[in-house]
Scaffold this motif. Structure first.
Motif, PDB file in Angstrom:
ATOM      1  N   ASP A 131       0.863  -1.175   0.000  1.00 48.29           N
ATOM      2  CA  ASP A 131       0.000   0.000   0.000  1.00 48.29           C
ATOM      3  C   ASP A 131       0.907   1.235   0.000  1.00 48.29           C
ATOM      4  O   ASP A 131       1.347   1.698   1.052  1.00 48.29           O
ATOM      5  CB  ASP A 131      -0.908  -0.011   1.231  1.00 48.29           C
ATOM      6  N   ILE A 132       1.195   1.732  -1.190  1.00 46.96           N
ATOM      7  CA  ILE A 132       2.136   2.834  -1.357  1.00 46.96           C
ATOM      8  C   ILE A 132       1.660   4.098  -0.632  1.00 46.96           C
ATOM      9  O   ILE A 132       2.439   4.783   0.036  1.00 46.96           O
ATOM     10  CB  ILE A 132       2.375   3.134  -2.854  1.00 46.96           C
ATOM     11  N   ALA A 133       0.368   4.404  -0.757  1.00 45.52           N
ATOM     12  CA  ALA A 133      -0.180   5.605  -0.127  1.00 45.52           C
ATOM     13  C   ALA A 133      -0.058   5.533   1.391  1.00 45.52           C
ATOM     14  O   ALA A 133       0.291   6.519   2.051  1.00 45.52           O
ATOM     15  CB  ALA A 133      -1.635   5.801  -0.536  1.00 45.52           C
ATOM     16  N   LYS A 134      -0.336   4.369   1.954  1.00 48.59           N
ATOM     17  CA  LYS A 134      -0.246   4.197   3.410  1.00 48.59           C
ATOM     18  C   LYS A 134       1.196   4.300   3.879  1.00 48.59           C
ATOM     19  O   LYS A 134       1.487   4.908   4.919  1.00 48.59           O
ATOM     20  CB  LYS A 134      -0.835   2.852   3.819  1.00 48.59           C
ATOM     21  N   LEU A 135       2.110   3.737   3.103  1.00 50.17           N
ATOM     22  CA  LEU A 135       3.530   3.796   3.453  1.00 50.17           C
ATOM     23  C   LEU A 135       4.013   5.245   3.432  1.00 50.17           C
ATOM     24  O   LEU A 135       4.749   5.675   4.333  1.00 50.17           O
ATOM     25  CB  LEU A 135       4.339   2.947   2.475  1.00 50.17           C
ATOM     26  N   ALA A 136       3.590   5.997   2.424  1.00 50.18           N
ATOM     27  CA  ALA A 136       3.978   7.410   2.324  1.00 50.18           C
ATOM     28  C   ALA A 136       3.436   8.197   3.512  1.00 50.18           C
ATOM     29  O   ALA A 136       4.124   9.067   4.070  1.00 50.18           O
ATOM     30  CB  ALA A 136       3.461   8.009   1.017  1.00 50.18           C
ATOM     31  N   LYS A 137       2.212   7.899   3.920  1.00 48.54           N
ATOM     32  CA  LYS A 137       1.607   8.599   5.059  1.00 48.54           C
ATOM     33  C   LYS A 137       2.357   8.286   6.348  1.00 48.54           C
ATOM     34  O   LYS A 137       2.600   9.170   7.178  1.00 48.54           O
ATOM     35  CB  LYS A 137       0.141   8.201   5.194  1.00 48.54           C
ATOM     36  N   LYS A 138       2.749   7.035   6.510  1.00 46.01           N
ATOM     37  CA  LYS A 138       3.484   6.625   7.715  1.00 46.01           C
ATOM     38  C   LYS A 138       4.862   7.261   7.770  1.00 46.01           C
ATOM     39  O   LYS A 138       5.299   7.731   8.828  1.00 46.01           O
ATOM     40  CB  LYS A 138       3.620   5.097   7.749  1.00 46.01           C
ATOM     41  N   LEU A 139       5.555   7.274   6.646  1.00 42.30           N
ATOM     42  CA  LEU A 139       6.928   7.789   6.605  1.00 42.30           C
ATOM     43  C   LEU A 139       6.972   9.313   6.551  1.00 42.30           C
ATOM     44  O   LEU A 139       7.957   9.920   6.957  1.00 42.30           O
ATOM     45  CB  LEU A 139       7.683   7.204   5.415  1.00 42.30           C
ATOM     46  N   GLY A 140       5.931   9.917   6.015  1.00 43.85           N
ATOM     47  CA  GLY A 140       5.883  11.376   5.941  1.00 43.85           C
ATOM     48  C   GLY A 140       6.644  11.980   4.776  1.00 43.85           C
ATOM     49  O   GLY A 140       6.945  13.178   4.769  1.00 43.85           O
ATOM     50  N   VAL A 141       6.982  11.136   3.789  1.00 43.52           N
ATOM     51  CA  VAL A 141       7.690  11.593   2.581  1.00 43.52           C
ATOM     52  C   VAL A 141       7.091  10.876   1.373  1.00 43.52           C
ATOM     53  O   VAL A 141       6.413   9.852   1.525  1.00 43.52           O
ATOM     54  CB  VAL A 141       9.211  11.292   2.666  1.00 43.52           C
ATOM     55  N   PRO A 142       7.334  11.388   0.164  1.00 46.13           N
ATOM     56  CA  PRO A 142       6.811  10.716  -1.023  1.00 46.13           C
ATOM     57  C   PRO A 142       7.387   9.314  -1.184  1.00 46.13           C
ATOM     58  O   PRO A 142       8.562   9.078  -0.910  1.00 46.13           O
ATOM     59  CB  PRO A 142       7.264  11.617  -2.177  1.00 46.13           C
ATOM     60  N   VAL A 143       6.533   8.396  -1.633  1.00 43.21           N
ATOM     61  CA  VAL A 143       6.952   7.031  -1.927  1.00 43.21           C
ATOM     62  C   VAL A 143       6.536   6.724  -3.367  1.00 43.21           C
ATOM     63  O   VAL A 143       5.367   6.867  -3.720  1.00 43.21           O
ATOM     64  CB  VAL A 143       6.317   6.010  -0.963  1.00 43.21           C
ATOM     65  N   VAL A 144       7.509   6.320  -4.184  1.00 38.82           N
ATOM     66  CA  VAL A 144       7.248   6.071  -5.609  1.00 38.82           C
ATOM     67  C   VAL A 144       7.588   4.622  -5.943  1.00 38.82           C
ATOM     68  O   VAL A 144       8.720   4.189  -5.730  1.00 38.82           O
ATOM     69  CB  VAL A 144       8.088   7.014  -6.493  1.00 38.82           C
ATOM     70  N   PRO A 145       6.621   3.853  -6.458  1.00 38.25           N
ATOM     71  CA  PRO A 145       6.903   2.472  -6.869  1.00 38.25           C
ATOM     72  C   PRO A 145       7.499   2.442  -8.270  1.00 38.25           C
ATOM     73  O   PRO A 145       7.018   3.131  -9.172  1.00 38.25           O
ATOM     74  CB  PRO A 145       5.510   1.821  -6.849  1.00 38.25           C
ATOM     75  N   ILE A 146       8.553   1.669  -8.458  1.00 36.69           N
ATOM     76  CA  ILE A 146       9.172   1.574  -9.781  1.00 36.69           C
ATOM     77  C   ILE A 146       9.665   0.147 -10.054  1.00 36.69           C
ATOM     78  O   ILE A 146       9.740  -0.693  -9.154  1.00 36.69           O
ATOM     79  CB  ILE A 146      10.376   2.531  -9.945  1.00 36.69           C
ATOM     80  N   SER A 147       9.993  -0.078 -11.315  1.00 35.02           N
ATOM     81  CA  SER A 147      10.772  -1.244 -11.713  1.00 35.02           C
ATOM     82  C   SER A 147      11.853  -0.705 -12.641  1.00 35.02           C
ATOM     83  O   SER A 147      11.604  -0.449 -13.821  1.00 35.02           O
ATOM     84  CB  SER A 147       9.907  -2.280 -12.443  1.00 35.02           C
ATOM     85  N   ALA A 148      13.036  -0.472 -12.090  1.00 33.95           N
ATOM     86  CA  ALA A 148      14.107   0.199 -12.845  1.00 33.95           C
ATOM     87  C   ALA A 148      14.494  -0.580 -14.091  1.00 33.95           C
ATOM     88  O   ALA A 148      14.676  -0.002 -15.166  1.00 33.95           O
ATOM     89  CB  ALA A 148      15.322   0.414 -11.948  1.00 33.95           C
ATOM     90  N   ARG A 149      14.602  -1.899 -13.974  1.00 36.29           N
ATOM     91  CA  ARG A 149      15.057  -2.664 -15.136  1.00 36.29           C
ATOM     92  C   ARG A 149      14.021  -2.699 -16.253  1.00 36.29           C
ATOM     93  O   ARG A 149      14.353  -2.884 -17.419  1.00 36.29           O
ATOM     94  CB  ARG A 149      15.433  -4.083 -14.716  1.00 36.29           C
ATOM     95  N   ASN A 150      12.741  -2.499 -15.908  1.00 34.27           N
ATOM     96  CA  ASN A 150      11.688  -2.431 -16.917  1.00 34.27           C
ATOM     97  C   ASN A 150      11.316  -0.998 -17.281  1.00 34.27           C
ATOM     98  O   ASN A 150      10.386  -0.773 -18.058  1.00 34.27           O
ATOM     99  CB  ASN A 150      10.433  -3.164 -16.420  1.00 34.27           C
ATOM    100  N   GLU A 151      12.037  -0.052 -16.659  1.00 38.31           N
ATOM    101  CA  GLU A 151      11.816   1.383 -16.894  1.00 38.31           C
ATOM    102  C   GLU A 151      10.380   1.797 -16.576  1.00 38.31           C
ATOM    103  O   GLU A 151       9.803   2.662 -17.253  1.00 38.31           O
ATOM    104  CB  GLU A 151      12.193   1.753 -18.337  1.00 38.31           C
TER     105      GLU A 151
END
Length: 244
Positions: A131-151
């Motif tokens: 849950d990216i939104a929940k993780l960002a709320k808990k940490l207090g900073v932006p959280v961005v999901p990526i897959s670098a090798r798949n760009e």
């Protein structure tokens, strides 16, 4: 450095795909060497986005920033003393709990942080949902999901960097609570630390490191012309000894 040139630090555990992201962002515009006085590899690259020039430093992969090794000292000192405009912490989506330890340490050092959850494709294969939104709320900073090798997710990451640079994102990093006895010692040390460094460095984090007996940090601070830290460190050592 021109007003349109900014520095990004790339931090993360080993094998999180951090260097893959570094290579993707910089392409051939990069070079490597050694950090001054260290045998640790220094990787630096450049990229441009929305008329802004970025210098990105691929910090050594570490599990912590507690100065137990040359790699950890290099990563720690760069974040504290060089004050990058943005620090991106790359996490492995398949081992999030283990990786969050480093992220929390960085959040104690700076509030200009973007947490980048990499290997989302691998997590999906393993049935892991984050849950990216929940993780960002808990940490207090932006959280961005990526897959670098798949760009995948790179455009969102670049937009988030741009927003943070422009001051359009206000962060409020989580403050890690410690035991009552440690918090009491921090409270007593804070005024002494702040008297010496003011707002230049994160006083709470420095107090914690001094209580932990981090002599490497003390040496680094003294090199930054803060010789008064010798007395503060002695006070911290005495406080710690009395709690044993």
């Amino acid at each position: 450095m021109t007003t349109n040139e900014y520095t990004i630090a790339l931090a993360g555990n080993p094998n999180t795909g951090k260097s893959t992201l570094f290579n993707l962002l910089t392409g051939l515009r990069q070079h490597t060497g050694n950090w001054p006085g260290k045998t640790v590899v220094h990787a630096e690259g450049f990229f441009t986005y929305k008329d802004k020039q970025y210098k990105i430093i691929d910090l050594p992969g570490t599990y912590s920033l507690y100065s137990n090794s040359a790699d950890e000292e290099v990563a720690r000192d760069f974040i504290i003393f060089e004050k990058p405009d943005v620090t991106i912490v790359v996490l492995d989506a398949t081992a999030l709990e283990r990786n969050l330890n480093l992220a929390l340490q960085v959040l104690e050092m700076t509030n200009r942080v973007i947490v980048c959850v990499n290997l989302m494709d691998e997590a999906k294969k393993k049935g892991i949902r984050i849950d990216i939104a929940k993780l960002a709320k808990k940490l207090g900073v932006p959280v961005v999901p990526i897959s670098a090798r798949n760009e995948e997710g790179i455009d969102e990451l670049l937009d988030t960097i741009d927003l943070m640079i422009r001051g359009a994102i206000q962060t409020k990093p989580i403050v890690i609570p410690y035991s009552r006895s440690i918090e009491e010692k921090i409270a007593k040390l804070l005024p002494l630390v702040k008297e010496i460094v003011g707002d230049k460095y994160p006083a709470r984090w420095i107090a914690l490191r001094l209580l932990d007996g981090d002599t490497s940090l003390l040496d680094a601070l003294k090199q930054e012309n803060h010789h008064s830290f010798k007395e503060v460190a002695r006070y911290a050592s005495n406080r710690s000894a009395k709690s044993v």
